[in-house]
Design an enzyme around this catalytic site. Structure first.
Site, PDB file in Angstrom:
ATOM      1  N   SER A  63       6.178  -4.277   1.625  1.00 13.81           N
ATOM      2  CA  SER A  63       4.766  -3.877   1.443  1.00 13.81           C
ATOM      3  C   SER A  63       3.907  -4.880   0.687  1.00 13.81           C
ATOM      4  O   SER A  63       2.686  -4.736   0.668  1.00 13.81           O
ATOM      5  CB  SER A  63       4.694  -2.543   0.711  1.00 13.81           C
ATOM      6  OG  SER A  63       4.906  -1.505   1.623  1.00 13.81           O
ATOM      7  N   LYS A  66       1.196  -6.296   2.608  1.00 17.24           N
ATOM      8  CA  LYS A  66      -0.045  -5.553   2.898  1.00 17.24           C
ATOM      9  C   LYS A  66      -1.249  -6.196   2.205  1.00 17.24           C
ATOM     10  O   LYS A  66      -2.367  -6.119   2.698  1.00 17.24           O
ATOM     11  CB  LYS A  66       0.090  -4.097   2.440  1.00 17.24           C
ATOM     12  CG  LYS A  66       1.067  -3.264   3.268  1.00 17.24           C
ATOM     13  CD  LYS A  66       1.302  -1.914   2.613  1.00 17.24           C
ATOM     14  CE  LYS A  66       2.278  -1.048   3.397  1.00 17.24           C
ATOM     15  NZ  LYS A  66       2.785   0.079   2.586  1.00 17.24           N
ATOM     16  N   TYR A 188       2.846  -4.473  12.435  1.00 20.41           N
ATOM     17  CA  TYR A 188       3.103  -3.954  11.084  1.00 20.41           C
ATOM     18  C   TYR A 188       4.554  -4.248  10.641  1.00 20.41           C
ATOM     19  O   TYR A 188       4.791  -4.750   9.543  1.00 20.41           O
ATOM     20  CB  TYR A 188       2.796  -2.444  11.046  1.00 20.41           C
ATOM     21  CG  TYR A 188       3.221  -1.788   9.759  1.00 20.41           C
ATOM     22  CD1 TYR A 188       2.453  -1.933   8.605  1.00 20.41           C
ATOM     23  CD2 TYR A 188       4.402  -1.049   9.673  1.00 20.41           C
ATOM     24  CE1 TYR A 188       2.860  -1.343   7.405  1.00 20.41           C
ATOM     25  CE2 TYR A 188       4.805  -0.458   8.487  1.00 20.41           C
ATOM     26  CZ  TYR A 188       4.040  -0.612   7.355  1.00 20.41           C
ATOM     27  OH  TYR A 188       4.444  -0.051   6.173  1.00 20.41           O
ATOM     28  N   TYR A 240       1.387   3.010  -5.224  1.00 17.83           N
ATOM     29  CA  TYR A 240       1.331   4.369  -4.640  1.00 17.83           C
ATOM     30  C   TYR A 240       1.113   5.406  -5.739  1.00 17.83           C
ATOM     31  O   TYR A 240       0.202   5.245  -6.543  1.00 17.83           O
ATOM     32  CB  TYR A 240       2.590   4.644  -3.806  1.00 17.83           C
ATOM     33  CG  TYR A 240       3.048   3.436  -3.047  1.00 17.83           C
ATOM     34  CD1 TYR A 240       2.246   2.910  -2.042  1.00 17.83           C
ATOM     35  CD2 TYR A 240       4.235   2.773  -3.350  1.00 17.83           C
ATOM     36  CE1 TYR A 240       2.632   1.776  -1.340  1.00 17.83           C
ATOM     37  CE2 TYR A 240       4.617   1.627  -2.657  1.00 17.83           C
ATOM     38  CZ  TYR A 240       3.810   1.144  -1.667  1.00 17.83           C
ATOM     39  OH  TYR A 240       4.185   0.023  -1.000  1.00 17.83           O
ATOM     40  N   VAL A 258       9.558  -2.278  -0.830  1.00 22.97           N
ATOM     41  CA  VAL A 258      10.862  -1.612  -0.888  1.00 22.97           C
ATOM     42  C   VAL A 258      12.049  -2.578  -0.812  1.00 22.97           C
ATOM     43  O   VAL A 258      13.192  -2.165  -0.957  1.00 22.97           O
ATOM     44  CB  VAL A 258      11.036  -0.501   0.182  1.00 22.97           C
ATOM     45  CG1 VAL A 258      10.223   0.726  -0.143  1.00 22.97           C
ATOM     46  CG2 VAL A 258      10.754  -1.013   1.572  1.00 22.97           C
TER      47      VAL A 258
HETATM   48  N1  GLN Z   1       8.109  -1.519   5.870  1.00 22.26           N
HETATM   49  C1  GLN Z   1       8.165  -0.500   4.863  1.00 22.26           C
HETATM   50  C2  GLN Z   1       7.798   0.853   5.445  1.00 22.26           C
HETATM   51  O1  GLN Z   1       6.908   0.931   6.211  1.00 22.26           O
HETATM   52  C3  GLN Z   1       7.235  -0.866   3.744  1.00 22.26           C
HETATM   53  C4  GLN Z   1       7.183   0.158   2.642  1.00 22.26           C
HETATM   54  C5  GLN Z   1       7.170  -0.428   1.264  1.00 22.26           C
HETATM   55  O2  GLN Z   1       7.538  -1.560   1.026  1.00 22.26           O
HETATM   56  N2  GLN Z   1       6.806   0.399   0.314  1.00 22.26           N
HETATM   57  O3  GLN Z   1       8.375   1.854   5.142  1.00 22.26           O
END
Ligand code: GLN
Length: 304
Positions: A63, A66, A188, A240, A258
């Site tokens: 993430s 992003k 994505y 988050y 993650v």
């Molecule tokens: N690719 C992961 C997902 O969509 C990214 C989530 C994350 O890093 N928090 O679940």
């Protein structure tokens, strides 16, 4: 300030303590990562670099990407972006579906999965080959021509990406996804699959530390007002439903993934990347959070 000594001291201190949490197991490729990895890289505005542990070992940034896709979209699409994605913290998990129903398919912010998918969709409509163009953007801002998508991580996530598939289709039902969900998800999953070392991650994010940092092509990457706003979104939404906790304990704009990485930065001072794969219950690196809390308190560089 003796940054190397601080980084080394905190690294040893945190390494000697219990390593709590779980490695992300819902993406098969991520579950294979050795949970004992721990690395840090601090890069200062004046070009100095301080590393410890596995700081030159590659991991999946997930993430954290992003923020990069958001920056590219902000640069290309400008304020049009905010017609289709908000800038409010969600107070919910990164992959939550619940608010989309009441919010009519407009994700709360670009750093939750739903928001990043809408950003990906906008870029797909804009660019001839969004996947290739994003890689060029990334290579250009970091000066690293070797960055690539990790096909095996992208495919691994795609093979079990039921919740993300549901999210994308759900947003499409509100007409806030214009392209085919399959195409949006492919983009994505690919941006999430990118692998970097802590050193590369800190280097890549220097453009948000100072707007005077130029791309490889010698151009300003984001206008000052844009960089400030991306940092504001990281500050309020980067973790988050633990964004408040991160602001409370660490006090810097940042973003987690993650894969166990966290990137945080202090405007006009430094970017810092920490990697430790075990995650707390909110999906943020347990040791990463701990390290950064101690780091900003020791260096008195908490933003507040
Ligand atoms: N690719 C992961 C997902 O969509 C990214 C989530 C994350 O890093 N928090 O679940």
């Amino acid at each position: 300030m003796n940054y190397q000594e601080i980084v080394d001291t905190l690294f040893e201190q945190i390494k000697s303590q219990e390593n709590k949490g779980e490695v992300a197991s819902y993406i098969p490729e991520l579950s294979k990562v050795d949970p004992s990895h721990f690395g840090i890289c601090l890069k200062t505005m004046d070009g100095r670099e301080f590393g410890a542990g596995d700081w030159q070992h590659k991991f999946s940034i997930q993430s954290i990407a992003k923020v990069l896709i958001l920056s590219w979209a902000y640069k290309t699409l400008g304020d049009r972006l905010w017609e289709r994605v908000g800038v409010e913290p969600s107070g919910n998990a990164f992959n939550s579906l619940t608010q989309l129903e009441t919010d009519h398919g407009i994700p709360r912010n670009p750093l939750i999965n739903a928001g990043a998918m809408v950003v990906c969709d906008m870029l797909l409509s804009q660019a001839e080959s969004a996947k290739d163009d994003f890689l060029s953007f990334l290579r250009n801002i970091s000066g690293n021509a070797h960055f690539q998508y990790s096909e095996h991580i992208a495919q691994s996530e795609k093979s079990v990406g039921y919740r993300n598939i549901a999210l994308c289709n759900f947003i499409k039902s509100f007409e806030n996804i214009k392209n085919e969900p399959e195409e949006v998800l492919d983009f994505y999953f690919h941006i999430c699959s990118i692998e970097m070392t802590c050193q590369e991650l800190a280097q890549t994010f220097m453009f948000l530390v100072s707007d005077t940092i130029k791309s490889f092509e010698g151009k300003i990457i984001l206008e000052e007002f844009q960089a400030v706003r991306v940092n504001a979104i990281m500050q309020t939404c980067g973790f988050y439903d633990e964004s408040g906790e991160f602001a409370f304990r660490v006090g810097l704009p940042g973003k987690s993934g993650v894969g166990g990485g966290i990137l945080a930065l202090h405007p006009e001072q430094y970017a810092i990347a920490v990697w430790s794969p075990k995650l707390n219950s909110k999906g943020n690196s347990y040791r990463g959070m701990k390290f950064l809390e101690s780091f900003t308190s020791m260096t008195k560089s908490n933003n507040f």
